[in-house]
Design a protein around this motif. Sequence first.
Motif, mmCIF file in Angstrom:
data_model
loop_
_atom_site.group_PDB
_atom_site.id
_atom_site.type_symbol
_atom_site.label_atom_id
_atom_site.label_comp_id
_atom_site.label_asym_id
_atom_site.label_seq_id
_atom_site.Cartn_x
_atom_site.Cartn_y
_atom_site.Cartn_z
ATOM 1 N N GLY A 63 0.802 -1.213 0.000
ATOM 2 C CA GLY A 63 0.000 0.000 0.000
ATOM 3 C C GLY A 63 0.841 1.272 0.000
ATOM 4 N N GLU A 64 0.180 2.406 -0.083
ATOM 5 C CA GLU A 64 0.848 3.712 -0.153
ATOM 6 C C GLU A 64 1.399 4.105 1.212
ATOM 7 O OE1 GLU A 64 -0.228 8.370 -1.309
ATOM 8 O OE2 GLU A 64 -1.782 6.806 -1.280
ATOM 9 N N ILE A 65 2.587 4.715 1.193
ATOM 10 C CA ILE A 65 3.191 5.203 2.433
ATOM 11 C C ILE A 65 2.717 6.630 2.673
ATOM 12 C CG2 ILE A 65 5.336 5.697 3.661
ATOM 13 C CD1 ILE A 65 4.882 2.757 3.128
ATOM 14 N N PRO A 72 9.524 7.380 0.682
ATOM 15 C CA PRO A 72 8.909 8.226 1.728
ATOM 16 C C PRO A 72 7.630 8.869 1.212
ATOM 17 C CG PRO A 72 11.246 8.707 1.457
ATOM 18 C CD PRO A 72 10.845 7.861 0.297
ATOM 19 N N PRO A 73 6.837 9.417 2.102
ATOM 20 C CA PRO A 73 5.648 10.153 1.653
ATOM 21 C C PRO A 73 6.019 11.215 0.629
ATOM 22 C CG PRO A 73 5.588 9.848 4.021
ATOM 23 C CD PRO A 73 6.934 9.359 3.570
ATOM 24 N N GLU A 74 5.102 11.468 -0.284
ATOM 25 C CA GLU A 74 5.387 12.353 -1.423
ATOM 26 C C GLU A 74 5.901 13.709 -0.980
ATOM 27 O OE1 GLU A 74 3.088 14.181 -5.346
ATOM 28 O OE2 GLU A 74 2.155 12.629 -4.101
ATOM 29 N N SER A 75 5.414 14.213 0.136
ATOM 30 C CA SER A 75 5.834 15.543 0.600
ATOM 31 C C SER A 75 7.263 15.562 1.107
ATOM 32 C CB SER A 75 4.905 16.027 1.725
ATOM 33 O OG SER A 75 4.994 15.137 2.837
ATOM 34 N N LEU A 88 2.464 5.877 8.785
ATOM 35 C CA LEU A 88 3.705 5.799 9.550
ATOM 36 C C LEU A 88 3.445 6.070 11.027
ATOM 37 C CD1 LEU A 88 6.216 7.637 7.174
ATOM 38 C CD2 LEU A 88 6.191 5.204 7.729
ATOM 39 N N GLY A 89 2.468 6.926 11.285
ATOM 40 C CA GLY A 89 2.172 7.289 12.660
ATOM 41 C C GLY A 89 1.655 6.148 13.506
#
Length: 316
Positions: free
Chosen positions: A186-188, A269-272, A193-194
């Motif tokens: 799935g998407e990160i 990592p997350p896109e941001s 992550l939290g």
Amino acid sequence: MDTRSLQKIDLNLLVALQALLEERSVSRAAARLHITQPAMSKTLSRLRTVFGDALFTRGNRGIQPTPRALELEQELPLLLTDISRLVTGREFDPWACTEEVVLALSEYVGVALLPPLIQRLHEQAPRLSIRTITRVENQLEQLANGNLDFAIHIAHSHYPPEFRTHQVGSSPSAILVREGHPLTHGEITWERLGSYPLIRLYISDQGQSELVRSSETFNRMRHPQQGSLETSHLMTALEVLRNTDYFLPGPAYILQNPASARGIVGLQPPESDDHSIDYVLAMHERGTNSPLHQWMWHQILETLKALEAEASREHS
């Protein structure tokens, strides 16, 4: 060391004495040193005062050395050679070098760099001692005062002009987890992550770190009940990853070492937080005229270049 007896000695007097001993002639010694014969005679007079001996007497074939001058003839060439070497520096011989070089680098850089670097150094400079320090703050200050010879660290935003730097590469950041971790599907996102515990890996001079900025972003979004582990030992962190659902933000190149990265995978990592981490090799200008430092600088860069080429071949 009592240096008072040396204050009356002019190095040029010793050079003149060597010329007199080799030429056995005041006029030939004067011509060799590009001075007049009267000037050389005055120099000989000063030499006699310094050594308290006539040094030379006149003979049928120029001047003849006294016993004291013959003693000096045995010692003076070695002394002048040592002084010349002191001024110009010894010709650097890696094979004979027995000095110590102190290198600051994080453990995750050392895992990739040190094995090939130490192998290279052992082949070329087997008597050289290398000391690495993985946890040291204020690295530029430590380089300036001589406690460090080199540092490989995440690039600072600014380096004073007295520092020599070379960008040695960059690495994308990654979320490191064990194989089979739920996050591998799935998407990160920061929200996902939290819900898992975090490993914080200590990084020296981390105020300059792009990696830490991503951790700060996470800290603002993490769940207040989320657990964490902080350690400065990469091997410990990786072993925890292999056996738990913790995750570790870090540079993706950790995965280039198969032994260390066994059972570990890297996730986007997350896109941001999609950015790379830049690394720099740094030294202070105090090593500019040191053959050892210049040679070592070259060895580090050549090793890093070989690692980069190897990584490129593996991904091609």
